[in-house]
Every structure is written in structure tokens, then in C-alpha cells.
Design a protein around this motif. Structure first.
Motif, short mmCIF file in Angstrom:
data_model
loop_
_atom_site.label_atom_id
_atom_site.label_comp_id
_atom_site.label_asym_id
_atom_site.label_seq_id
_atom_site.Cartn_x
_atom_site.Cartn_y
_atom_site.Cartn_z
N GLY A 10 10.72 -23.80 96.36
CA GLY A 10 9.32 -24.20 96.41
C GLY A 10 8.71 -24.08 95.02
O GLY A 10 9.42 -24.15 94.00
N SER A 34 18.59 -23.50 98.81
CA SER A 34 17.43 -23.50 99.68
C SER A 34 17.75 -24.29 100.94
O SER A 34 18.83 -24.88 101.06
N ARG A 35 16.78 -24.31 101.87
CA ARG A 35 17.01 -25.00 103.14
C ARG A 35 17.24 -26.51 102.89
O ARG A 35 18.12 -27.11 103.45
N ILE A 60 21.22 -23.73 102.20
CA ILE A 60 21.38 -22.46 102.91
C ILE A 60 20.26 -22.29 103.93
O ILE A 60 19.11 -22.61 103.64
N ASP A 61 20.61 -21.79 105.11
CA ASP A 61 19.56 -21.33 106.02
C ASP A 61 19.54 -19.81 105.91
O ASP A 61 20.41 -19.11 106.45
N ILE A 187 1.70 -18.70 104.63
CA ILE A 187 1.67 -17.30 104.20
C ILE A 187 0.27 -16.96 103.68
O ILE A 187 -0.30 -15.91 103.97
N THR A 347 3.90 -16.06 89.40
CA THR A 347 4.83 -15.36 90.30
C THR A 347 6.27 -15.49 89.79
O THR A 347 7.03 -14.51 89.79
P1 NDP Z 1 7.04 -22.59 99.18
O1 NDP Z 1 6.70 -22.78 100.61
O2 NDP Z 1 6.58 -23.57 98.16
O3 NDP Z 1 8.64 -22.47 99.03
C1 NDP Z 1 9.43 -21.73 99.89
C2 NDP Z 1 10.86 -22.22 99.74
O4 NDP Z 1 11.68 -21.42 100.60
C3 NDP Z 1 11.03 -23.67 100.15
O5 NDP Z 1 11.90 -24.29 99.25
C4 NDP Z 1 11.65 -23.55 101.53
O6 NDP Z 1 12.51 -24.59 101.91
C5 NDP Z 1 12.49 -22.29 101.36
N1 NDP Z 1 12.80 -21.72 102.66
C6 NDP Z 1 11.95 -21.45 103.69
N2 NDP Z 1 12.63 -20.98 104.73
C7 NDP Z 1 13.93 -20.95 104.36
C8 NDP Z 1 15.12 -20.57 105.02
N3 NDP Z 1 15.13 -20.12 106.27
N4 NDP Z 1 16.28 -20.68 104.34
C9 NDP Z 1 16.31 -21.15 103.08
N5 NDP Z 1 15.22 -21.52 102.40
C10 NDP Z 1 14.04 -21.42 103.04
O7 NDP Z 1 6.55 -21.11 98.80
P2 NDP Z 1 6.16 -20.56 97.35
O8 NDP Z 1 7.18 -21.02 96.37
O9 NDP Z 1 4.74 -20.82 97.13
O10 NDP Z 1 6.35 -18.98 97.58
C11 NDP Z 1 7.64 -18.38 97.57
C12 NDP Z 1 7.52 -16.88 97.81
O11 NDP Z 1 6.75 -16.29 96.80
C13 NDP Z 1 6.83 -16.51 99.14
O12 NDP Z 1 7.53 -15.43 99.72
C14 NDP Z 1 5.46 -16.05 98.71
O13 NDP Z 1 4.91 -15.11 99.61
C15 NDP Z 1 5.79 -15.40 97.38
N6 NDP Z 1 4.63 -15.29 96.48
C16 NDP Z 1 4.42 -14.10 95.85
C17 NDP Z 1 3.36 -13.94 94.99
C18 NDP Z 1 3.19 -12.68 94.20
O14 NDP Z 1 2.39 -12.66 93.27
N7 NDP Z 1 3.92 -11.61 94.48
C19 NDP Z 1 2.36 -15.01 94.79
C20 NDP Z 1 2.72 -16.26 95.41
C21 NDP Z 1 3.80 -16.37 96.26
P3 NDP Z 1 11.95 -26.01 102.43
O15 NDP Z 1 11.57 -26.70 101.19
O16 NDP Z 1 13.10 -26.62 103.14
O17 NDP Z 1 10.78 -25.71 103.34
#
Ligand code: NDP
Length: 402
Positions: A10, A34-35, A60-61, A187, A347
Motif C-alpha cells: 500500500g 502482498s495480497r 502472499i496471503d 484502520i 511511516t
Molecule cells: P494500505 O491499505 O494502503 O496497504 C495495505 C497493504 O497490505 C495492501 O497492499 C494490502 O493488499 C496488503 N494486505 C492487506 N491484507 C493482506 C493480507 N492478508 N495478506 C497480504 N497483504 C495484505 O495501508 P497503508 O499502507 O496506509 O498502511 C500500512 C500499515 O501501516 C497499516 O498497518 C497501518 O496501520 C500502518 N500505519 C502506521 C502508521 C504509524 O505512524 N505508525 C501511520 C500510518 C499507517 P491489497 O492491495 O491487496 O489490499
């Protein structure tokens, strides 16, 4: 040889993959999984074209431990950077234990059917990581992450005891959309709509969502209305800095954002309970995520800056002092460098720097640790070099510290 596997493609995963590739001398072998593999391939292509670095990709899941174990055995990473969603933290930690891989994330575990943020689930892995001789670094984004390291730095260099901590998070940027979230909408909305909570004199005090708010001044931005929220780093900070008498977290929201949020709540679109729609089970907040702007696509038109920091009051040599440490990050500068907006950037850069600390052997010890339990100095030095310079001010007239 430093083999790193990034999970999640993401906004944050994009920044981590690009920053890791920019530091190819530290990270010799890189995989992004990633998924949806096509998202990884797109990022890999951009990296190869702009930096000339080849990274591997995989599908990957991460909800499935056997799939993770198979991938870890095939790629043999030394460290996994988990920037998927908080729901995947435990399955990835399980797979790390099964295959002897170290772990780093940016958000604490949260069960998908319960908006409950607490470290207990991940702290319960302490003995197993310790016995396996593996390191788990928890919460290495900006908040949690840099804010926790800022607190550790203040405690190490400026105070004998820290007593009052206010973490202040301002997004002074404008993405020119009526409503959008800056990271994963599901989230983000789960976090903001829960009750507020802060720590005072050994107790947690609960508030209604957005009940407590006040105007605060942010450097380079000005005055913004700031709302008291519960944020996960408060839990580990009060444990690791037991001299704290009070710890709070504040985040800015505009009126337009809060009005949209109220409507979303009033019509039930923030619900995490599955409903039946035309014979299909859907979760309203997950459907909402599908129709809202993708945070990854906000960067192009995003102007302004974020400003996140810690305002601290405590004592040194028997005298009371105040201290403010913060970073401002420009959305445009983040976009120019990585193609993503400032929230993903702030982040992803700390996650990369945490991984560098691990590979340099500076943040490496058996067990499960929050970032404030490591030496803050080399991390903050590297953070500034990697695009997030920070500033500090001792004995400022800090607002609302009483
Ligand atoms: P996004 O939703 O943009 O990206 C999440 C990614 O994870 C996507 O590519 C998604 O795949 C993938 N994903 C979700 N489920 C699975 C799974 N079961 N298996 C494999 N891949 C999976 O989120 P962000 O990039 O915005 O955020 C990422 C993380 O960073 C989150 O945990 C968020 O809480 C954290 N965060 C932390 C902050 C901090 O300051 N500490 C601030 C902002 C975010 P798909 O594309 O297929 O949906």
C-alpha cells in the motif's frame, strides 16, 4: 548479505520498498510481497527504472501461516518488515518463529472483528522470541515509532524524570478532496471513532470520541483545533517511562472531515459488523473503504505539511524543564521523492530506518520490544539523513502542560 522481506504494497509499503532500495548497500536482497502481486510488480518496475535496483516480488496471503512459512523458507529473509494491516501481525510473528526470521512492524495487532488496540497480544510473544534468539521491533512508524523514540531521546538527554507527555500530530496539508483518509480508511476510521483515553496518575481516563479538544499552535503551520485520542504508543510509553504522571495524544481534524465522519457514523457506514446485502455478506466499513479515495493516490495534488512531535515537562538536577521535539514533513517533497503523500512517507521512512538499525546490529536483542526500548541516538541521526529532519527546543513555553 542482508535479506529483507517487505509485506504489504500500500502507501506505506511503497515508501518502504523505495527507501530500502535507495539504501541498497545496507539491504542487499529485497523482496516485496502482498495480497495483490500486480501492485508489487508496479512498485518493483518503478524502482528498477528510477534507481536501477532489482527487487523480487511475490503474492502472499499474510492471514495464512503456512503460506508465509513457505515464502520465508523460499526467500530466507533475515528480517520481515510488516506493513500490511494490523490484522496480520500475529500470523506473521508466528511464521517468523517457525522459520527463525526477525520481525518489525508499524502498528499493533487488532482483531478484525473488534476495534481494540493493545499490545498484550504481541507482548505475549516475548518468551518465544527470546528463546528463539529473534528480535521483534514493534511500532516503528511515526506514531507509534518516531514519537516513542523522541520520548526516549528526551528522557536520555534532557531529563532525570519525565512527568508530562503530550504527543501532538498535525496534518496541515490539503489533498483537495471533500473527504479522504491519509492511510488505510478502515484502520483510520476505526481508530478515530473509538472512545478517547489518556493516562493520569496511574489511571486510564476514558472520554467520548472527540470530547476534549483545543486549539494548538504547530511550527510552520499555525493554530489548528486538536482532539484528544487514544493512540497505541501511550500504552508502552507509560510502562517504559514509569515516572510519567500524565500522557496524552492529540490529533488535528478539520470541520469538513469531522462533519463527513459524523454522517458516516450516523448512517452506520463505520460498522465493523457484517450485514447481509442481496445474499452476500459485507462489512459496511470495508465497503466504504472500496468507494473512498485510495490514500496512495492523494499525493499528486497534496500541498502543505505534517508536524508531529512530543511536548514534555519533567525535572533535571532538581529543576523543572519543558522540551519540544518535532518533525515537519512536506507532502510535495514526499511525493517528489517516492510518489506518495507525507503520511505514508512519515511511516515508511522510520520503518526503513528501524530495519537499518537492525541490520547494523544496533537494534538487535532477543525478545519483543517497543522502539523506545532501544538506543534513540543512532536512529534519530539516520532518520534526519533519510528525509525526516527533526528539531528540538528546550525550555519553551509549552501550551497546556499543566
Ligand atoms: P494500505 O491499505 O494502503 O496497504 C495495505 C497493504 O497490505 C495492501 O497492499 C494490502 O493488499 C496488503 N494486505 C492487506 N491484507 C493482506 C493480507 N492478508 N495478506 C497480504 N497483504 C495484505 O495501508 P497503508 O499502507 O496506509 O498502511 C500500512 C500499515 O501501516 C497499516 O498497518 C497501518 O496501520 C500502518 N500505519 C502506521 C502508521 C504509524 O505512524 N505508525 C501511520 C500510518 C499507517 P491489497 O492491495 O491487496 O489490499
Amino acid at each position: 548479505m542482508a535479506r529483507v522481506l517487505i509485506i504489504g504494497a500500500g502507501g506505506v509499503g511503497t515508501v518502504v520498498a523505495k527507501k530500502v532500495a535507495m539504501n541498497h548497500d545496507t539491504f542487499t536482497d529485497i523482496m516485496l510481497a502482498s495480497r495483490t502481486k500486480s501492485k508489487c510488480d508496479k512498485i518493483a518496475k518503478e524502482i528498477e527504472e528510477s534507481l536501477g535496483v532489482k527487487i523480487q516480488t511475490a503474492s502472499i496471503d499474510a492471514d495464512k501461516v503456512p503460506e508465509l512459512v513457505a515464502l520465508f523458507k523460499e526467500f530466507k529473509p533475515e528480517l520481515v518488515i510488516n506493513v500490511a494491516l494490523p490484522y496480520q501481525d500475529l500470523t506473521i510473528m508466528d511464521a517468523c518463529l517457525e522459520t527463525g526470521v526477525n520481525y518489525l512492524d508499524t502498528a499493533n495487532y487488532e482483531p478484525i472483528d473488534e476495534a481494540k488496540y493493545q499490545y498484550s497480544w504481541q507482548w505475549a510473544y516475548q518468551d518465544r522470541f527470546k528463546q528463539a534468539g529473534l528480535t521483534a521491533i514493534l511500532g516503528c512508524g511515526f506514531d507509534p515509532g518516531v514519537t516513542s523514540v523522541f520520548t526516549a531521546y528526551a528522557a536520555k538527554h534532557h531529563f532525570d524524570e519525565i512527568h508530562y507527555l503530550d504527543i501532538v500530530d498535525c496534518n496541515g496539508g490539503d489533498h483537495h478532496k471533500a473527504f479522504a483518509t491519509n492511510f488505510n480508511p478502515e484502520i483510520n476510521i476505526r481508530e478515530i471513532t473509538q472512545k478517547g483515553k489518556y493516562y493520569e496518575n496511574g489511571e486510564w481516563i476514558e472520554t467520548e470520541p472527540q470530547e476534549i479538544h483545543r486549539p494548538l499552535h504547530y511550527p510552520g503551520i499555525g493554530v489548528r483545533e486538536s482532539y484528544l485520542l487514544y493512540h497505541e504508543e501511550l500504552e508502552s510509553l507509560v510502562k517504559n517511562f514509569p515516572t510519567l504522571k500524565r500522557a496524552r495524544f492529540w490529533m488535528t481534524f478539520g470541520e469538513e472531515y469531522l462533519t463527513h465522519l459524523r454522517v458516516i457514523q450516523n448512517i452506520g457506514m463505520d460498522s465493523i459488523e457484517p450485514i447481509n446485502y442481496n445474499g452476500m455478506e459485507i462489512v459496511p466499513i470495508q465497503f466504504l473503504k472500496a468507494v473512498l479515495p485510495n490514500p496512495q493516490d492523494l499525493g499528486n495534488d497534496y500541498t502543505g505539511e505534517t508536524s508531529i512531535g512530543c511536548r514534555i515537562r519533567g525535572v533535571k538536577n532538581g529543576e523543572e524543564h519543558t522540551y519540544y521535539i518535532w518533525n515537519n514533513c512536506s507532502h510535495q517533497a514526499a511525493f517528489r521523492e517516492t510518489g506518495t503523500q507525507g503520511v505514508s512517507y512519515t511511516t515508511g521512512v522510520p520503518a526503513t530506518v528501524g530495519a537499518m538499525m537492525f541490520f547494523k546490529g544496533l537494534w538487535r536483542k532477543p525478545g519483543v520490544f517497543n522502539v523506545e526500548e532501544f538506543d534513540p541516538d543512532p536512529f534519530l541521526e539516520e532518520l534526519a539523513k533519510q528525509g525526516l529532519p527533526w528539531h528540538e527546543h528546550l525550555d519553551v513555553d509549552i501550551e497546556f502542560e499543566k
